[in-house]
Design a protein around this motif. Structure first.
Motif, mmCIF file in Angstrom:
data_model
loop_
_atom_site.group_PDB
_atom_site.id
_atom_site.type_symbol
_atom_site.label_atom_id
_atom_site.label_comp_id
_atom_site.label_asym_id
_atom_site.label_seq_id
_atom_site.Cartn_x
_atom_site.Cartn_y
_atom_site.Cartn_z
ATOM 1 N N GLN A 52 -18.903 -64.609 4.674
ATOM 2 C CA GLN A 52 -17.527 -65.022 4.439
ATOM 3 C C GLN A 52 -16.730 -63.867 3.817
ATOM 4 O O GLN A 52 -17.267 -62.836 3.429
ATOM 5 N N ASN A 53 -15.429 -64.091 3.711
ATOM 6 C CA ASN A 53 -14.541 -63.146 3.054
ATOM 7 C C ASN A 53 -14.232 -63.680 1.648
ATOM 8 O O ASN A 53 -14.157 -64.895 1.455
ATOM 9 N N PRO A 54 -14.070 -62.803 0.649
ATOM 10 C CA PRO A 54 -13.734 -63.281 -0.703
ATOM 11 C C PRO A 54 -12.479 -64.139 -0.750
ATOM 12 O O PRO A 54 -12.195 -64.749 -1.796
ATOM 13 N N ARG A 55 -11.747 -64.219 0.349
ATOM 14 C CA ARG A 55 -10.561 -65.083 0.380
ATOM 15 C C ARG A 55 -10.916 -66.548 0.145
ATOM 16 O O ARG A 55 -10.039 -67.344 -0.201
ATOM 17 N N ILE A 56 -12.184 -66.919 0.314
ATOM 18 C CA ILE A 56 -12.561 -68.304 0.068
ATOM 19 C C ILE A 56 -12.365 -68.675 -1.406
ATOM 20 O O ILE A 56 -12.311 -69.857 -1.761
ATOM 21 N N LEU A 57 -12.266 -67.656 -2.273
ATOM 22 C CA LEU A 57 -12.079 -67.893 -3.705
ATOM 23 C C LEU A 57 -10.618 -67.822 -4.125
ATOM 24 O O LEU A 57 -10.290 -68.091 -5.289
ATOM 25 N N ARG A 58 -9.736 -67.468 -3.223
ATOM 26 C CA ARG A 58 -8.349 -67.187 -3.608
ATOM 27 C C ARG A 58 -7.632 -68.461 -4.041
ATOM 28 O O ARG A 58 -7.750 -69.516 -3.415
ATOM 29 N N SER A 59 -6.887 -68.328 -5.140
ATOM 30 C CA SER A 59 -6.041 -69.438 -5.606
ATOM 31 C C SER A 59 -4.606 -69.140 -5.194
ATOM 32 O O SER A 59 -4.320 -68.131 -4.552
ATOM 33 N N ASP A 60 -3.696 -70.027 -5.599
ATOM 34 C CA ASP A 60 -2.293 -69.819 -5.261
ATOM 35 C C ASP A 60 -1.512 -69.224 -6.432
ATOM 36 O O ASP A 60 -0.290 -69.281 -6.454
ATOM 37 N N ARG A 61 -2.262 -68.657 -7.412
ATOM 38 C CA ARG A 61 -1.594 -68.123 -8.604
ATOM 39 C C ARG A 61 -0.979 -66.729 -8.367
ATOM 40 O O ARG A 61 -0.163 -66.288 -9.151
ATOM 41 N N HIS A 62 -1.410 -66.031 -7.335
ATOM 42 C CA HIS A 62 -0.949 -64.661 -7.110
ATOM 43 C C HIS A 62 -0.290 -64.556 -5.735
ATOM 44 O O HIS A 62 -0.729 -65.188 -4.765
ATOM 45 N N ASP A 63 0.741 -63.712 -5.648
ATOM 46 C CA ASP A 63 1.424 -63.526 -4.373
ATOM 47 C C ASP A 63 0.811 -62.358 -3.602
ATOM 48 O O ASP A 63 -0.126 -61.693 -4.053
ATOM 49 N N ARG A 64 1.351 -62.097 -2.439
ATOM 50 C CA ARG A 64 0.814 -61.029 -1.583
ATOM 51 C C ARG A 64 0.932 -59.668 -2.245
ATOM 52 O O ARG A 64 0.076 -58.805 -2.066
ATOM 53 N N GLU A 65 1.990 -59.472 -3.020
ATOM 54 C CA GLU A 65 2.203 -58.191 -3.669
ATOM 55 C C GLU A 65 1.064 -57.876 -4.644
ATOM 56 O O GLU A 65 0.647 -56.727 -4.783
ATOM 57 N N PHE A 66 0.541 -58.898 -5.293
ATOM 58 C CA PHE A 66 -0.565 -58.711 -6.230
ATOM 59 C C PHE A 66 -1.779 -58.147 -5.503
ATOM 60 O O PHE A 66 -2.389 -57.167 -5.955
ATOM 61 N N TYR A 67 -2.139 -58.771 -4.378
ATOM 62 C CA TYR A 67 -3.320 -58.313 -3.642
ATOM 63 C C TYR A 67 -3.068 -56.972 -2.959
ATOM 64 O O TYR A 67 -3.990 -56.151 -2.850
ATOM 65 N N ARG A 68 -1.837 -56.739 -2.529
ATOM 66 C CA ARG A 68 -1.527 -55.445 -1.916
ATOM 67 C C ARG A 68 -1.716 -54.322 -2.933
ATOM 68 O O ARG A 68 -2.315 -53.277 -2.631
ATOM 69 N N ALA A 69 -1.248 -54.538 -4.183
ATOM 70 C CA ALA A 69 -1.407 -53.531 -5.222
ATOM 71 C C ALA A 69 -2.884 -53.326 -5.566
ATOM 72 O O ALA A 69 -3.328 -52.203 -5.833
ATOM 73 N N MET A 70 -3.659 -54.410 -5.507
ATOM 74 C CA MET A 70 -5.091 -54.310 -5.793
ATOM 75 C C MET A 70 -5.777 -53.390 -4.783
ATOM 76 O O MET A 70 -6.515 -52.460 -5.153
ATOM 77 N N ARG B 81 -6.748 -45.665 -3.458
ATOM 78 C CA ARG B 81 -6.383 -44.417 -4.151
ATOM 79 C C ARG B 81 -7.435 -43.987 -5.164
ATOM 80 O O ARG B 81 -7.808 -42.820 -5.217
ATOM 81 N N ARG B 82 -7.899 -44.932 -5.983
ATOM 82 C CA ARG B 82 -8.782 -44.562 -7.094
ATOM 83 C C ARG B 82 -10.222 -45.026 -6.902
ATOM 84 O O ARG B 82 -11.096 -44.666 -7.696
ATOM 85 N N GLY B 83 -10.461 -45.846 -5.904
ATOM 86 C CA GLY B 83 -11.810 -46.343 -5.690
ATOM 87 C C GLY B 83 -12.215 -47.416 -6.674
ATOM 88 O O GLY B 83 -13.397 -47.786 -6.747
ATOM 89 N N ARG B 84 -11.258 -47.959 -7.421
ATOM 90 C CA ARG B 84 -11.600 -48.951 -8.440
ATOM 91 C C ARG B 84 -10.362 -49.770 -8.783
ATOM 92 O O ARG B 84 -9.236 -49.249 -8.796
ATOM 93 N N TRP B 85 -10.573 -51.049 -9.063
ATOM 94 C CA TRP B 85 -9.517 -51.922 -9.602
ATOM 95 C C TRP B 85 -10.143 -52.848 -10.628
ATOM 96 O O TRP B 85 -11.263 -53.337 -10.451
ATOM 97 N N GLU B 86 -9.432 -53.088 -11.705
ATOM 98 C CA GLU B 86 -9.930 -53.958 -12.757
ATOM 99 C C GLU B 86 -8.762 -54.741 -13.338
ATOM 100 O O GLU B 86 -7.675 -54.191 -13.546
ATOM 101 N N GLY B 87 -8.975 -56.019 -13.589
ATOM 102 C CA GLY B 87 -7.907 -56.818 -14.167
ATOM 103 C C GLY B 87 -8.242 -58.296 -14.185
ATOM 104 O O GLY B 87 -9.315 -58.731 -13.750
ATOM 105 N N GLU B 88 -7.281 -59.055 -14.696
ATOM 106 C CA GLU B 88 -7.444 -60.513 -14.777
ATOM 107 C C GLU B 88 -6.910 -61.138 -13.493
ATOM 108 O O GLU B 88 -5.861 -60.739 -12.984
ATOM 109 N N ILE B 89 -7.646 -62.127 -12.987
ATOM 110 C CA ILE B 89 -7.247 -62.769 -11.744
ATOM 111 C C ILE B 89 -7.636 -64.245 -11.829
ATOM 112 O O ILE B 89 -8.601 -64.606 -12.505
ATOM 113 N N TRP B 90 -6.857 -65.074 -11.169
ATOM 114 C CA TRP B 90 -7.160 -66.511 -11.116
ATOM 115 C C TRP B 90 -7.746 -66.817 -9.755
ATOM 116 O O TRP B 90 -7.120 -66.556 -8.718
ATOM 117 N N ASN B 91 -8.965 -67.361 -9.723
ATOM 118 C CA ASN B 91 -9.622 -67.736 -8.485
ATOM 119 C C ASN B 91 -9.893 -69.245 -8.474
ATOM 120 O O ASN B 91 -9.642 -69.941 -9.451
#
Length: 851
Positions: free
Chosen positions: A329-347, A353-363
């Protein structure tokens, strides 16, 4: 060699340690699935690459035996899947055939996936197998060469043994550590690498027993068997533990033994390889495997397209998805509606760019519950496509604790109302909205009148219940957009966010006052209370939250000054008055250090003799430059700030010292008594009597020459304690006078109980005694009552001869007032006293004989 293992509870199959290589080494693992007939049903890109195929269509549906070359092994797998033990996983090593016909070797793990279907993984170890094959060939060649040269060696053995240097030269040409020993275990020769590896010298090695270089836990009983195998022509390889002679450190080694036959006997030639790094790497792999399986954090591995390749048990416990449900499966199975497309695009941009992302997310869990997690995603570069590893942990509990801490930091624990911090923030927000909308914000500062008496008399438990009830009553007055807060103690704030008419706040203040008409009931007590309310507005009375709250507080203080149980609107003059009080307090403290406070004296005249019987010492503040500050200005402030206690102590000492000085000058006779005023706060101090005793002892003044004047209100605050304190004063020999009598609420029963010598009639009754019959009646009653109770009376504030004569006829004992003298500084009073005493003593007009 095939190995079996039972899977963990809840798992379909058991993965061998090498299956974790992807996590710790970022290498691909070949995955495949067989149907019940042994044909390939699925194969991933790593499997295709290992076998040299480009497309799945080239292999899917074909029997696995075509690629493995061992049909019996595949049948064994399929039979295992159908047996009762099909839940067991099987691991081992096999050979495989590539598309170009070349052969390879791989480690495998297979286990059941579904009814009759098998899943498995392969790790290509062809390079290792090739190296082992070459080693075997080299060993075979070596054995052949040894056999070929055996005769030559036997013929030359005597010469060789006579020339140890030749044997050492032969050994030194070997890169690995080598030693030669007989079947008795005695070492006959070693090379330099062996000495280095074991931290030994040639003298320590040659002739030593071979066990000297072995670790303590080696199975030494197996050595003769190894030697026998070697002498039979076998190449014996086994793991062992070596021990250094210099520091005793033990380390893992791999030993390869061969038997050699020389002219004078049989010997064992041992090649030793230090495998410490390999063992450490394997331990690391085992450790990483345990970490992966036992980590509290969820771990997910995906390919470059986001397809989930692997998950750990914590992933399942956190998300609710089993490995079977998540893999592929794709991790999208865990996605909630708390974040918009811009959030995931920035992720994903950060990952690129950096090979890494870290932060708080609602799943979202499988159950549908949305939860917060802290997520860390890292890109894992590889020879083929990149992989991504995501590590996350559920922070729901942490969020709940944060919310609880935030609530506690912003709310009063007793009433649950917002506290000072919260109301300040809300006031700032309301002020910002008011500035944009062009309206005003009103703040009502509510303070319960005399609430401290409730705590002192009934206890804090009763007081707390009353505060909770007060909060409940005020809540009913607050609308949805307004705020009610408790600042602390008995102070509440009502915040009206949008006020267009001043009457709104005033009407609310009146409704608050009306709520106070009903008594408060707590723990069997019925308590009546009132409230003083201050009203201030933004932006009229302050440009920020702190200024507006301060203005409302000042207005509330003004309401108390007006008699309490009312409300007051803030005016700029209030702020100036407070600032002046602050400056005055500072000046008072400095004045005490500079001894600017001094006694003034006003005489008391005996009605029947006309003699001076005593004087009242009144405190005055003469500031630098000689100006006097009104007592009505600094005495209340001293009471409020507590300065009255040290100030009173300093003043009493000055009075006692000056009285003693007048005695030494012969200005006073034995009956002259000086009276001092004691404030309620002084009187309530537990050390009031000891301090007064110390003052008299230090001055040398007899206690009989000192009188304490205390108000009715002060003595009735705590009747039991008052009686005890008055008894102590009487025991010292001091006289006690009740000041301003008639203005308080003393009980005649208590007056009879207390050891009181004198009642002082308040000047408010004396002022109109000649013009107001009611005042005259009150004065006559007080004098008669005092006489009946054996007390003397003093009328203060006597300013006219008519007042003096009437008081004399009514039977008052002593008069005090401007008719005789205003309060005088010490030096002037000395002169006045000398002049008065020089007069012919005579009764005052209207004086009546003593009863």
């Amino acid at each position: 060699m095939t190995r079996y293992g039972a899977p963990e509870a809840g798992q379909t199959c058991l993965l061998d340690l090498e299956s974790l290589t992807q996590l710790v080494g970022h290498a691909g693992i070949a995955l495949f699935v067989l149907d019940g007939a042994g044909r390939l049903a699925e194969a991933n890109a790593a499997w295709l690459a290992m076998h040299g195929y480009a497309e799945p269509g080239q292999v899917l549906g074909r029997p696995l035996a075509e690629f493995v070359g061992d049909e019996a092994l595949v049948r064994d797998w399929l039979g295992q899947a159908e047996s009762a033990d099909c839940a067991l996983a099987r691991t081992g090593e096999l050979g495989f055939r590539r598309a170009d016909g070349s052969l390879g070797r791989a480690l495998y793990t297979v286990c059941r996936r579904a009814a009759g279907r098998l899943e498995g993984l392969l790790v290509d170890v062809s390079a290792r197998a090739l190296a082992e094959e070459r080693l075997r060939e080299a060993n075979a060649a070596l054995r052949g060469e040894v056999a070929q040269r055996a005769g030559e060696l036997k013929a030359a053995v005597r010469d060789l043994l006579r020339s140890k240097g030749s044997l050492r030269t032969l050994l030194e040409n070997t890169r690995e550590a080598v030693f030669v020993h007989g079947l008795d275990g005695r070492i006959v020769e070693v090379n330099a690498e062996m000495l280095r590896m074991y931290g030994a010298t040639p003298e320590q090695a040659r002739g030593a027993d071979v066990t000297r270089f072995m670790g303590r836990d080696n199975p030494l009983e197996e050595l003769p068997g190894y030697w026998g195998q070697a002498m039979r022509g076998e190449v014996v390889t086994f793991p062992w533990v070596g021990r250094r002679l210099d520091d005793g450190r033990e380390f893992p080694v791999e030993v390869v033994m061969r038997g050699i036959v020389l002219e004078d006997g049989e010997f064992v030639l041992a090649n030793v390889r230090d495998v410490t790094e390999a063992a450490r790497a394997r331990e690391q792999l085992e450790l990483f495997g345990k970490v992966f399986e036992n980590a509290l954090e969820g771990i997910t591995i995906t390919d470059a397209n986001g397809t989930i390749l692997s998950v750990n048990p914590a992933f399942t416990s956190i998300t609710g998805y089993s490995p079977e449900e998540a893999l592929g499966q794709n991790p999208r199975i865990l996605r909630s509606d708390r974040h918009d497309r811009e959030f995931y695009r920035a992720m994903w941009q950060a990952l690129v760019r950096r090979g890494r992302w870290e932060g708080e997310i609602w799943n979202r869990r499988k159950s549908g519950e949305v939860y917060p997690e802290w997520l860390s995603i890292s890109s894992i570069p590889g020879k083929g496509q990149a992989r991504y590893i995501a590590v996350f942990h559920d922070i729901t509990e942490m969020k709940n604790k944060e919310s609880q801490i935030l609530y506690q930091a912003n709310h009063d624990p007793l009433t649950g109302l917002p506290n000072r911090l919260a109301v300040r923030e809300r006031l700032e927000l309301a002020a910002a909205r008011a500035s944009r909308a062009g309206h005003r914000v009103a703040v009502l500062f509510v303070d319960l009148d005399d609430f401290r008496n409730v705590n002192d008399a009934l206890g804090h438990a009763v007081g707390d219940e009353i505060l909770v009830e007060m909060a409940r009553r005020l809540r009913r007055l607050v609308s949805g957009g307004d705020t009610l807060a408790r600042l602390g103690s008995d102070e509440f704030v009502l915040l009206l966010g949008a006020v267009r008419d001043e009457s709104e706040a005033a009407q609310l203040a009146e409704r608050v006052a009306k709520r106070m008409h009903r008594p408060f009931r707590a723990r069997g007590h019925e308590v009546f209370l009132s409230a003083s309310i201050g009203i201030a507005y933004f932006p009229d009375d302050g440009t920020d939250a702190d200024e507006v709250l301060k203005s409302a507080d000042l207005a509330m203080s003004r309401a108390k000054e007006l008699g309490k149980n009312t409300y007051s609107l803030y005016t700029p003059q209030m702020n100036e008055r407070v600032n002046r009080r602050i400056r005055l307090e500072g000046d008072m403290r400095r004045g005490m250090m500079r001894h600017e406070f001094e006694p003034f004296y006003q005489p008391k005249i005996d009605v029947r003799t006309g003699r001076v019987t005593g004087m009242e010492a009144l405190i005055r503040w003469r500031r630098e430059g000689g100006s006097l500050v009104s007592p009505g200005e600094f005495i209340p402030l001293a009471e409020e700030t507590g300065l009255i206690v040290p100030l009173g102590e300093q003043f009493n000492f000055s009075v006692a010292a000056q009285m003693r000085e007048m005695q030494s000058l012969g200005l006073t006779d034995a009956g002259l008594v000086v009276s001092i005023n004691v404030s309620p706060r002084q009187f309530q101090q537990h050390n009031f009597v000891p301090l007064l005793r110390a003052t008299l002892d230090a001055s040398g003044l007899a206690p009989a020459r000192f009188e304490v004047e205390i108000t009715e209100t002060a003595i009735m605050t705590d009747v039991t304690r008052t009686a005890s304190t008055l008894d102590e004063l009487r025991a010292m020999g001091l006289a006690v006078s009740i000041d301003d009598f008639g203005t308080g609420y003393s009980s005649l029963a208590y007056l009879k109980r207390f050891p009181i010598d004198t009642l002082k009639i308040d000047q408010s009754f004396v002022r109109d005694v000649t013009r107001n019959e009611a005042d005259a009646s009150i004065v006559a009653t007080v004098i008669a009552m005092a006489r009946t109770m054996g007390m003397r009376t003093v009328a203060e504030g006597v300013e006219t001869a008519e007042q003096a004569e009437l008081l004399a006829r009514l039977g008052c004992d002593t008069l005090q007032g401007y008719l005789f003298s205003r309060p005088l500084p010490y030096a002037e009073f000395q002169a006045w006293l000398a002049a008065w005493q020089a007069r012919e003593p005579r009764p005052l007009p209207g004086a009546v004989p003593a009863p």
